[in-house]
Design a protein around this motif. Structure first.
Motif: not given
Ligand SMILES: [Zn+2]
Length: 56
Positions: A3, A6, A21, A25
Protein backbone atom coordinates in the motif's frame (compact mmCIF):
# COMPACT_ATOMS: atom_id res chain seq x y z
CA UNK A 1 2.54 -5.36 -3.53
CA UNK A 2 2.49 -2.69 -0.84
CA UNK A 3 0.00 0.00 0.00
CA UNK A 4 1.52 3.38 -1.01
CA UNK A 5 -0.01 5.03 2.04
CA UNK A 6 0.68 2.79 5.02
CA UNK A 7 3.21 0.46 3.32
CA UNK A 8 1.31 -2.60 4.44
CA UNK A 9 1.31 -5.62 2.17
CA UNK A 10 -1.92 -5.65 0.22
CA UNK A 11 -3.59 -8.03 -2.21
CA UNK A 12 -4.23 -6.99 -5.78
CA UNK A 13 -6.76 -9.55 -6.88
CA UNK A 14 -10.30 -9.00 -5.67
CA UNK A 15 -9.32 -5.79 -3.93
CA UNK A 16 -11.64 -2.92 -4.88
CA UNK A 17 -9.36 -0.41 -3.18
CA UNK A 18 -6.16 -1.38 -4.98
CA UNK A 19 -3.44 -0.34 -5.01
CA UNK A 20 -4.35 0.60 -1.46
CA UNK A 21 -4.96 -1.84 1.37
CA UNK A 22 -8.29 -0.36 2.34
CA UNK A 23 -10.85 2.33 1.58
CA UNK A 24 -9.28 4.46 4.31
CA UNK A 25 -5.91 4.61 2.59
CA UNK A 26 -7.62 5.26 -0.73
CA UNK A 27 -9.42 8.26 0.75
CA UNK A 28 -6.22 9.51 2.38
CA UNK A 29 -4.48 9.42 -0.99
CA UNK A 30 -7.43 11.13 -2.64
CA UNK A 31 -7.28 13.85 -0.02
CA UNK A 32 -3.57 14.34 -0.58
CA UNK A 33 -3.97 15.61 -4.11
CA UNK A 34 -7.49 17.04 -4.12
CA UNK A 35 -7.57 18.69 -0.71
CA UNK A 36 -7.37 22.17 -2.19
CA UNK A 37 -10.08 21.64 -4.79
CA UNK A 38 -12.29 19.95 -2.25
CA UNK A 39 -11.99 22.82 0.17
CA UNK A 40 -12.91 25.41 -2.43
CA UNK A 41 -15.86 23.37 -3.58
CA UNK A 42 -17.37 22.94 -0.12
CA UNK A 43 -16.56 26.40 1.19
CA UNK A 44 -19.38 28.19 -0.59
CA UNK A 45 -22.46 26.21 0.50
CA UNK A 46 -21.04 25.84 3.99
CA UNK A 47 -20.65 29.58 4.64
CA UNK A 48 -24.05 30.23 3.07
CA UNK A 49 -25.71 27.90 5.50
CA UNK A 50 -23.95 29.40 8.47
CA UNK A 51 -24.93 32.94 7.49
CA UNK A 52 -28.55 31.89 7.29
CA UNK A 53 -28.73 30.76 10.91
CA UNK A 54 -27.70 33.52 13.31
CA UNK A 55 -27.78 31.66 16.56
CA UNK A 56 -27.39 34.54 18.97
ZN1 LIG B 1 -2.88 1.15 3.55
Amino acid sequence: MKCPICKKTTVWEGNPDRPFCSERCRIIDLGNWSAEDYRVETALPDTEEKAEIPHE
